[in-house]
Design a protein around this motif. Structure first.
Motif, PDB file in Angstrom:
ATOM      1  N   ASP A   1       0.856  -1.189   0.000  1.00 38.64           N
ATOM      2  CA  ASP A   1       0.000   0.000   0.000  1.00 38.64           C
ATOM      3  C   ASP A   1       0.892   1.239   0.000  1.00 38.64           C
ATOM      4  O   ASP A   1       1.611   1.506   0.962  1.00 38.64           O
ATOM      5  CB  ASP A   1      -0.895  -0.026   1.248  1.00 38.64           C
ATOM      6  N   LEU A   2       0.842   1.972  -1.098  1.00 38.45           N
ATOM      7  CA  LEU A   2       1.720   3.140  -1.210  1.00 38.45           C
ATOM      8  C   LEU A   2       0.968   4.457  -1.004  1.00 38.45           C
ATOM      9  O   LEU A   2       1.511   5.527  -1.240  1.00 38.45           O
ATOM     10  CB  LEU A   2       2.402   3.143  -2.578  1.00 38.45           C
ATOM     11  N   SER A   3      -0.308   4.356  -0.570  1.00 39.71           N
ATOM     12  CA  SER A   3      -1.059   5.606  -0.386  1.00 39.71           C
ATOM     13  C   SER A   3      -0.571   6.312   0.887  1.00 39.71           C
ATOM     14  O   SER A   3      -0.081   5.677   1.831  1.00 39.71           O
ATOM     15  CB  SER A   3      -2.555   5.322  -0.328  1.00 39.71           C
ATOM     16  N   LEU A   4      -0.723   7.630   0.892  1.00 38.99           N
ATOM     17  CA  LEU A   4      -0.217   8.414   2.027  1.00 38.99           C
ATOM     18  C   LEU A   4      -1.208   8.367   3.188  1.00 38.99           C
ATOM     19  O   LEU A   4      -2.428   8.374   2.978  1.00 38.99           O
ATOM     20  CB  LEU A   4      -0.016   9.869   1.589  1.00 38.99           C
ATOM     21  N   SER A   5      -0.673   8.336   4.418  1.00 37.79           N
ATOM     22  CA  SER A   5      -1.535   8.337   5.610  1.00 37.79           C
ATOM     23  C   SER A   5      -2.141   9.740   5.782  1.00 37.79           C
ATOM     24  O   SER A   5      -1.689  10.710   5.145  1.00 37.79           O
ATOM     25  CB  SER A   5      -0.699   7.991   6.835  1.00 37.79           C
TER      26      SER A   5
ATOM     27  N   ASP B   1       0.482  12.161   6.735  1.00 38.64           N
ATOM     28  CA  ASP B   1       1.352  12.542   5.615  1.00 38.64           C
ATOM     29  C   ASP B   1       0.632  13.496   4.658  1.00 38.64           C
ATOM     30  O   ASP B   1       1.240  14.421   4.111  1.00 38.64           O
ATOM     31  CB  ASP B   1       1.845  11.292   4.873  1.00 38.64           C
ATOM     32  N   LEU B   2      -0.660  13.274   4.478  1.00 35.33           N
ATOM     33  CA  LEU B   2      -1.419  14.197   3.621  1.00 35.33           C
ATOM     34  C   LEU B   2      -1.457  15.587   4.253  1.00 35.33           C
ATOM     35  O   LEU B   2      -1.334  16.606   3.566  1.00 35.33           O
ATOM     36  CB  LEU B   2      -2.844  13.669   3.410  1.00 35.33           C
TER      37      LEU B   2
ATOM     38  N   ARG C   1       1.843  17.146   3.658  1.00 32.99           N
ATOM     39  CA  ARG C   1       1.946  17.621   2.274  1.00 32.99           C
ATOM     40  C   ARG C   1       1.203  18.955   2.105  1.00 32.99           C
ATOM     41  O   ARG C   1       1.674  19.862   1.414  1.00 32.99           O
ATOM     42  CB  ARG C   1       1.380  16.572   1.311  1.00 32.99           C
TER      43      ARG C   1
ATOM     44  N   THR D   1       9.018   9.171   4.702  1.00 33.42           N
ATOM     45  CA  THR D   1       7.921   9.594   3.815  1.00 33.42           C
ATOM     46  C   THR D   1       7.853  11.121   3.755  1.00 33.42           C
ATOM     47  O   THR D   1       7.605  11.693   2.686  1.00 33.42           O
ATOM     48  CB  THR D   1       6.577   9.019   4.313  1.00 33.42           C
TER      49      THR D   1
ATOM     50  N   GLU E   1      10.496   4.694 -11.729  1.00 37.43           N
ATOM     51  CA  GLU E   1       9.655   4.217 -10.615  1.00 37.43           C
ATOM     52  C   GLU E   1      10.452   3.252  -9.729  1.00 37.43           C
ATOM     53  O   GLU E   1      10.388   3.306  -8.505  1.00 37.43           O
ATOM     54  CB  GLU E   1       8.407   3.499 -11.150  1.00 37.43           C
TER      55      GLU E   1
END
Ligand SMILES: Cc1cc2nc3c(=O)[nH]c(=O)nc-3n(C[C@H](O)[C@H](O)[C@H](O)COP(=O)(O)OP(=O)(O)OC[C@H]3O[C@@H](n4cnc5c(N)ncnc54)[C@H](O)[C@@H]3O)c2cc1C
Length: 392
Positions: A2-6, A9-10, A13, A66, A290
């Motif tokens: 799972d590479l989605s941001l927590s 982390d969002l 950002r 991250t 990538e």
């Protein structure tokens, strides 16, 4: 995987994007001028983010891998440097954390953090580049100071530097590495001369630096006499980890796509972006990019867990350089005849022809050739990988 941001982390950002927009409002582009650099540096300092790779005990923000990844992506996409302070910030500071005395740390780190002094790296010499241990610049201890005599070459930005961290020969041990000492040398000292070297991209970045009995106080020696090789090796792994260029390559892909979409395809139909040959080569480069991004993330998380970057940084440097060079070639392909070198200081004609990006991207292409030499050439990286990663 799972590479989605927590959510955290969002949120981080969003803070990064906010800082960028607050500092450069209304879409104002960062142009790399000293005013823009100072403004960006002040904004990062105010947030405690200027020394974003430093450990917390030395004033770093203590980001996770991250968060570093997000920072690199966001700043590069906005055309901003991820840190200001050049070689002092990125290369010397980690050495001072590990090998500097408390007095050296107190004396040099604040000026690096506040970007008040500029550093250059004095390693290479004529005949001592890849074979760095053959260096001959001599430092002779006389009382409480060393007297340095010799010559360095390819010294980036020496003409703008206040200080140089350099490798000197203090004894002629049978094992060349054992006779090397790491010194911090004031570039304004009597006996230092900087001779410019202009490179293929038309810019003056390189220099040859000569020393004639330059006095360096004993207190400016980092580590013990003869320990310079160990100090230098630690520094090189930091230099190479910083040379994966992932964010830059990602940004180049985005802009290559934009440029190619506006150009005709080779068969006179559609755009160059959808030309099968061009599209396949670009896709292949993106796939490799990538994979490199993943390797970089893995290295970052190992560093975060306390490991030194080690020989793996050679892998990042080798592959990162290859990919970024290929990206610059795509731009040259897009620019076609407009990629013919154009230097106003040589032609005396300030006007440019072709799309806005053609000239700066051509300069980037020419400049990018050096990336497979700087910080240790491709062949040397392969030797390191063979020995220390593959254990051949
Ligand atoms: C953009 C740029 C910035 C730089 N900035 C700095 C700086 O700020 N400070 C500094 O000190 N130096 C700097 N350098 C110098 C750089 O570190 C050296 O150029 C580099 O280490 C190579 O050394 P050399 O130029 O002497 O080439 P050489 O060592 O003479 O190598 C020539 C060729 O032989 C190959 N070769 C050499 N030895 C081996 C081997 N054992 N096995 C296989 N192949 C080999 C090399 O790969 C290369 O292709 C910079 C260089 C560049 C391009």
């Amino acid at each position: 995987m799972d590479l989605s941001l927590s959510a955290d982390d969002l949120a981080f950002r969003a803070q990064v994007r906010e800082l960028i927009v607050e500092t450069f409002p209304d879409g104002e582009a960062y142009e790399g001028t000293s005013q823009h650099e100072a403004r960006w540096h002040a904004a990062m300092l105010a947030r405690g983010w200027a020394a974003n790779k430093w450990p917390v005990e030395f004033g770093g923000p203590g980001w996770t891998a991250t968060q570093h990844f997000i920072w690199e992506r966001e700043t590069t996409a906005a055309g901003l440097p991820s840190q200001v302070g050049g070689m002092g910030m990125g290369m010397l500071a980690p050495i001072l954390f590990a090998y500097g005395s408390p007095e050296q740390q107190a004396r040099f780190l604040p000026d690096i953090l506040h970007n008040r002094v500029r550093w250059c790296q004095g390693y290479s010499e004529p005949g001592a580049g890849s074979d760095l241990a053959s260096l001959r610049t001599r430092a002779v201890l006389q009382g409480d100071r060393y007297l340095v005599t010799g010559e360095k070459i390819w010294t980036s930005n020496a003409h703008q530097a206040d200080w140089m961290f350099c490798l000197t020969r203090t004894s002629d041990e049978p094992k060349k590495q054992a006779g090397i000492t790491f010194l911090l040398l004031d570039m304004h000292s009597p006996g230092v001369e900087v001779h410019p070297i202009v490179s293929i991209d038309g810019r003056h970045m390189f220099n040859r630096v000569t020393f004639d009995d330059v006095a360096v106080p004993l207190e400016n020696r980092v580590g013990r006499e003869g320990e310079g090789w160990t100090v230098a090796k630690g520094l090189l792994t930091h230099e190479r980890t910083g040379q994966a260029f992932v964010s830059l390559s990602l940004d180049l892909v985005r802009r290559i796509r934009e440029a190619a979409a506006g150009l005709p395809g080779s068969r006179g139909e559609g755009s160059l972006l959808h030309d099968p040959g061009f599209a396949a080569r670009l896709a292949w480069a993106e796939i490799e990019l990538e994979a490199l991004a993943m390797t970089e993330l893995r290295t970052l998380s190992e560093v975060e867990a306390g490991a030194a970057p080690g020989a793996q940084s050679s892998l990042l440097k080798l592959k990162g350089t290859d990919i970024v060079q290929r990206m610059t070639e795509f731009f040259v392909e897009c620019a076609g005849p407009y990629a013919a070198p154009w230097f106003p200081e040589i032609t005396g004609r300030p006007e440019t022809v072709g799309p806005d990006w053609a000239q700066p991207e051509t300069v980037r292409y020419l400049e990018g050739r050096a990336a497979s030499i700087a910080g240790g050439s491709d062949e040397i990286q392969r030797n390191i990988i063979a020995k220390h990663v593959l254990r051949l």
